[in-house]
Design a protein around this motif. Structure first.
Motif, PDB file in Angstrom:
ATOM      1  N   HIS A 145       1.182  -1.431  -0.165  1.00 56.52           N
ATOM      2  CA  HIS A 145       0.595   0.326  -0.111  1.00 56.52           C
ATOM      3  C   HIS A 145       1.326   1.013   0.067  1.00 56.52           C
ATOM      4  O   HIS A 145       0.041   2.362  -0.591  1.00 56.52           O
ATOM      5  CB  HIS A 145      -0.877   0.151   1.280  1.00 56.52           C
ATOM      6  CG  HIS A 145      -2.071   1.622   1.191  1.00 56.52           C
ATOM      7  ND1 HIS A 145      -1.322   2.434   1.670  1.00 56.52           N
ATOM      8  CD2 HIS A 145      -2.691   1.007   1.285  1.00 56.52           C
ATOM      9  CE1 HIS A 145      -2.486   3.411   2.176  1.00 56.52           C
ATOM     10  NE2 HIS A 145      -3.318   2.812   1.381  1.00 56.52           N
ATOM     11  N   GLN A 146       2.076   1.138   0.925  1.00 54.27           N
ATOM     12  CA  GLN A 146       2.988   2.567   1.159  1.00 54.27           C
ATOM     13  C   GLN A 146       3.511   2.769  -0.702  1.00 54.27           C
ATOM     14  O   GLN A 146       3.820   3.717  -1.394  1.00 54.27           O
ATOM     15  CB  GLN A 146       3.637   1.807   1.512  1.00 54.27           C
ATOM     16  CG  GLN A 146       4.626   3.609   2.579  1.00 54.27           C
ATOM     17  CD  GLN A 146       3.749   4.362   2.707  1.00 54.27           C
ATOM     18  OE1 GLN A 146       3.078   4.765   3.524  1.00 54.27           O
ATOM     19  NE2 GLN A 146       4.108   5.169   1.996  1.00 54.27           N
ATOM     20  N   GLN A 165       0.723   4.445  -2.531  1.00 48.38           N
ATOM     21  CA  GLN A 165       0.507   5.739  -2.151  1.00 48.38           C
ATOM     22  C   GLN A 165       1.830   6.496  -2.377  1.00 48.38           C
ATOM     23  O   GLN A 165       1.988   7.895  -3.341  1.00 48.38           O
ATOM     24  CB  GLN A 165       0.192   5.913  -0.437  1.00 48.38           C
ATOM     25  CG  GLN A 165       0.933   7.022   0.479  1.00 48.38           C
ATOM     26  CD  GLN A 165      -1.313   7.158   0.240  1.00 48.38           C
ATOM     27  OE1 GLN A 165      -1.891   6.342   0.094  1.00 48.38           O
ATOM     28  NE2 GLN A 165      -1.770   8.376  -0.545  1.00 48.38           N
ATOM     29  N   ARG A 195      -5.572   8.203   1.692  1.00 48.15           N
ATOM     30  CA  ARG A 195      -5.086   6.733   2.177  1.00 48.15           C
ATOM     31  C   ARG A 195      -6.796   6.275   1.671  1.00 48.15           C
ATOM     32  O   ARG A 195      -6.789   5.251   1.356  1.00 48.15           O
ATOM     33  CB  ARG A 195      -4.437   6.682   3.142  1.00 48.15           C
ATOM     34  CG  ARG A 195      -3.358   7.220   3.577  1.00 48.15           C
ATOM     35  CD  ARG A 195      -2.552   7.286   4.569  1.00 48.15           C
ATOM     36  NE  ARG A 195      -2.053   6.247   4.919  1.00 48.15           N
ATOM     37  CZ  ARG A 195      -1.389   5.626   4.981  1.00 48.15           C
ATOM     38  NH1 ARG A 195      -0.808   5.633   3.895  1.00 48.15           N
ATOM     39  NH2 ARG A 195      -0.744   3.816   5.264  1.00 48.15           N
ATOM     40  N   TYR A 206      -7.332   2.590  -0.426  1.00 49.84           N
ATOM     41  CA  TYR A 206      -7.085   1.306   0.367  1.00 49.84           C
ATOM     42  C   TYR A 206      -8.357   0.879  -0.467  1.00 49.84           C
ATOM     43  O   TYR A 206      -8.732  -0.038  -1.016  1.00 49.84           O
ATOM     44  CB  TYR A 206      -7.689   1.324   1.727  1.00 49.84           C
ATOM     45  CG  TYR A 206      -6.476   1.321   2.577  1.00 49.84           C
ATOM     46  CD1 TYR A 206      -6.528   0.217   2.651  1.00 49.84           C
ATOM     47  CD2 TYR A 206      -5.271   2.309   3.757  1.00 49.84           C
ATOM     48  CE1 TYR A 206      -4.996  -0.566   3.285  1.00 49.84           C
ATOM     49  CE2 TYR A 206      -5.221   1.909   3.826  1.00 49.84           C
ATOM     50  CZ  TYR A 206      -4.352   0.575   4.212  1.00 49.84           C
ATOM     51  OH  TYR A 206      -3.161   1.109   5.089  1.00 49.84           O
TER      52      TYR A 206
END
Length: 145
Positions: A36-37, A40, A48, A52
């Motif tokens: 996810h980072q 991002q 965020r 998600y």
């Protein structure tokens, strides 16, 4: 990649949004699975929660799969296998570099039919897998140098 992402979203009967197209296009273009980072960082303008939701939507639709790491970080990769019941099945393994923590899908060595045959040979008729999680650990080409 955006056109391919839009086409895949349309074929999966998923509402097309800018966030879903951007995220799926990034996953389709990637040579490895992204956390996810990682996503991002690539899309700093995307909040965020939207990210998600886009990742969850793509996973639910079978356009991406979520890989659980032993470091408790989920990574995402484009694609998932579909079977006759139209549910996504995760039928391949992964390679994780123990130096840089990058994760790569091993699609070419894990044909679902071969894995299913090995399962039945080992455990007997009647066993059917729906998800396979195996990880080979070592050093990626960049870290091995």
């Amino acid at each position: 990649m955006a056109a391919l992402a839009e086409s895949q979203l349309r074929n999966a009967s998923v509402r097309i949004t800018a966030a879903r197209v951007k995220v799926l296009a990034a996953l389709l273009d990637a040579q490895r699975a992204f956390s996810h980072q990682d996503v991002q960082d690539a899309f700093a303008d995307m909040d965020r929660v939207t990210l998600y939701r886009a990742l969850d939507c793509l996973t639910d639709a079978g356009l991406a799969h979520k890989i659980a790491g032993d470091d408790r970080v989920f990574r995402y990769s484009a694609g998932a296998e579909h079977h006759a019941d139209c549910t996504p099945h995760h039928q391949h393994g992964h390679f994780k570099c123990t130096r840089c923590a990058k994760v790569f899908c091993l699609d070419s060595i894990a044909e679902a039919g071969l894995l299913q045959n090995a399962l039945q040979e080992t455990l007997g008729k009647g066993f059917q897998s729906h998800d396979i999680e195996f990880t080979i650990k070592g050093w990626c080409a960049d870290c091995a140098q």
